[in-house]
Enzyme design. Structure first.
Site, PDB file in Angstrom:
ATOM      1  N   ASN A 131       0.812  -1.219   0.000  1.00  0.00           N
ATOM      2  CA  ASN A 131       0.000   0.000   0.000  1.00  0.00           C
ATOM      3  C   ASN A 131       0.846   1.270   0.000  1.00  0.00           C
ATOM      4  O   ASN A 131       0.631   2.183  -0.773  1.00  0.00           O
ATOM      5  CB  ASN A 131      -0.942  -0.021   1.217  1.00  0.00           C
ATOM      6  CG  ASN A 131      -1.909   1.132   1.247  1.00  0.00           C
ATOM      7  OD1 ASN A 131      -1.515   2.294   1.343  1.00  0.00           O
ATOM      8  ND2 ASN A 131      -3.192   0.833   1.191  1.00  0.00           N
ATOM      9  N   ARG A 132       1.778   1.374   0.924  1.00  0.00           N
ATOM     10  CA  ARG A 132       2.710   2.500   1.077  1.00  0.00           C
ATOM     11  C   ARG A 132       2.105   3.778   1.632  1.00  0.00           C
ATOM     12  O   ARG A 132       2.811   4.786   1.772  1.00  0.00           O
ATOM     13  CB  ARG A 132       3.427   2.835  -0.250  1.00  0.00           C
ATOM     14  CG  ARG A 132       4.397   1.804  -0.705  1.00  0.00           C
ATOM     15  CD  ARG A 132       5.357   2.353  -1.742  1.00  0.00           C
ATOM     16  NE  ARG A 132       4.688   2.750  -2.971  1.00  0.00           N
ATOM     17  CZ  ARG A 132       5.313   3.316  -4.005  1.00  0.00           C
ATOM     18  NH1 ARG A 132       6.615   3.553  -3.926  1.00  0.00           N
ATOM     19  NH2 ARG A 132       4.657   3.634  -5.083  1.00  0.00           N
ATOM     20  N   ASP A 133       0.804   3.790   1.954  1.00  0.00           N
ATOM     21  CA  ASP A 133       0.230   5.004   2.535  1.00  0.00           C
ATOM     22  C   ASP A 133      -0.860   4.655   3.545  1.00  0.00           C
ATOM     23  O   ASP A 133      -1.971   5.183   3.486  1.00  0.00           O
ATOM     24  CB  ASP A 133      -0.321   5.924   1.440  1.00  0.00           C
ATOM     25  CG  ASP A 133      -0.464   7.371   1.906  1.00  0.00           C
ATOM     26  OD1 ASP A 133       0.154   7.727   2.936  1.00  0.00           O
ATOM     27  OD2 ASP A 133      -1.184   8.149   1.248  1.00  0.00           O
ATOM     28  N   VAL A 134      -0.525   3.760   4.464  1.00  0.00           N
ATOM     29  CA  VAL A 134      -1.451   3.395   5.534  1.00  0.00           C
ATOM     30  C   VAL A 134      -1.414   4.503   6.583  1.00  0.00           C
ATOM     31  O   VAL A 134      -0.368   4.764   7.179  1.00  0.00           O
ATOM     32  CB  VAL A 134      -1.063   2.042   6.177  1.00  0.00           C
ATOM     33  CG1 VAL A 134      -2.041   1.691   7.290  1.00  0.00           C
ATOM     34  CG2 VAL A 134      -1.015   0.947   5.132  1.00  0.00           C
ATOM     35  N   THR A 171       3.016   9.280   3.107  1.00  0.00           N
ATOM     36  CA  THR A 171       2.968  10.365   4.087  1.00  0.00           C
ATOM     37  C   THR A 171       4.157  10.216   5.032  1.00  0.00           C
ATOM     38  O   THR A 171       4.268   9.205   5.732  1.00  0.00           O
ATOM     39  CB  THR A 171       1.646  10.301   4.878  1.00  0.00           C
ATOM     40  OG1 THR A 171       0.553  10.345   3.950  1.00  0.00           O
ATOM     41  CG2 THR A 171       1.543  11.473   5.844  1.00  0.00           C
TER      42      THR A 171
END
Length: 219
Positions: A131-134, A171
């Site tokens: 995902n890279r943006d949890v 983020t």
């Protein structure tokens, strides 16, 4: 874009802006009179969105249309032009909003939510995507108390041969070391696990680990 794609989009009327900076709008379908969210993405991986559409996984908004627009001048991450996504409108509150309203969540509620998030992420990981943006902004608790993961456009195919990410996406407050070039591998399943830990700490304390690290209770 095919004639069928153009026909599908012609059935959509824009109702209101949700996030004009990121081309996200509320729309209504003329055929079923239901509300949906329309997104125009320039950073994406089409294969992942097609997978989410086909599987109709309960941990993600259901996608009704996933259309690539070759007329757009902006290039997406996978070398295509633009992806138009029509997805389920989720009524609820972001996890960020719940934390702000309550200061922090109870242990039971925090564990329930994080387990649901983990189950959703496992579906991405099983498809070999990370995902890279949890983060709390991308987790919605619906009015039926369901947990939904939204905004997966930064997700990428896991590449075990690479030792660095090609783009810094996500983020920073939730970045794992490898997302900023401090690890020995590019982003993989462990990247999402790292972010999940930060999210759990925020639910339990209202703070990031560097400000207030939660500790487990001894039995």
């Amino acid at each position: 874009m095919t004639i069928q794609d153009e026909l599908a989009l012609s059935m959509i009327d824009t109702v209101d802006d949700i996030d004009s900076d990121h081309n996200v709008v509320l729309v209504k379908n003329k055929l079923d009179n239901q509300y949906y969210v329309k997104k125009e993405l320039t950073t994406y991986n089409k294969r992942l969105y097609e997978y989410i559409k086909e599987t109709k996984n309960k941990y993600f908004p259901i996608i009704s249309e996933c259309i690539e627009d070759s007329e757009n001048l902006d290039s997406g991450e996978d070398g295509k032009k633009k992806l138009i996504v029509i997805e389920e409108y989720i009524s609820g509150k972001t996890l960020t909003k719940l934390i702000e309203e309550n200061g922090h969540l109870t242990e039971d509620e925090s564990v329930r939510i994080i387990l649901e998030v983990a189950k959703g992420l496992k579906h991405l990981h099983d498809f070999e995507f990370v995902n890279r943006d949890v983060k709390p902004d991308n987790i919605i608790i619906t009015r039926f108390n369901e947990v939904k993961i939204v905004d997966i456009n930064t997700a990428k195919k896991i590449n075990k041969e690479s030792n660095t990410d090609t783009q810094f996406l996500g983020t920073p407050s939730y970045f794992a070391p490898e997302q900023i070039g401090l690890g020995y591998n590019s982003s993989d399943v462990r990247t999402d696990i790292y972010a999940v830990g930060i999210v759990l700490n925020r639910m339990l304390t209202g703070c990031f680990p560097k400000d207030n690290l939660t500790t487990s209770k001894s039995n």
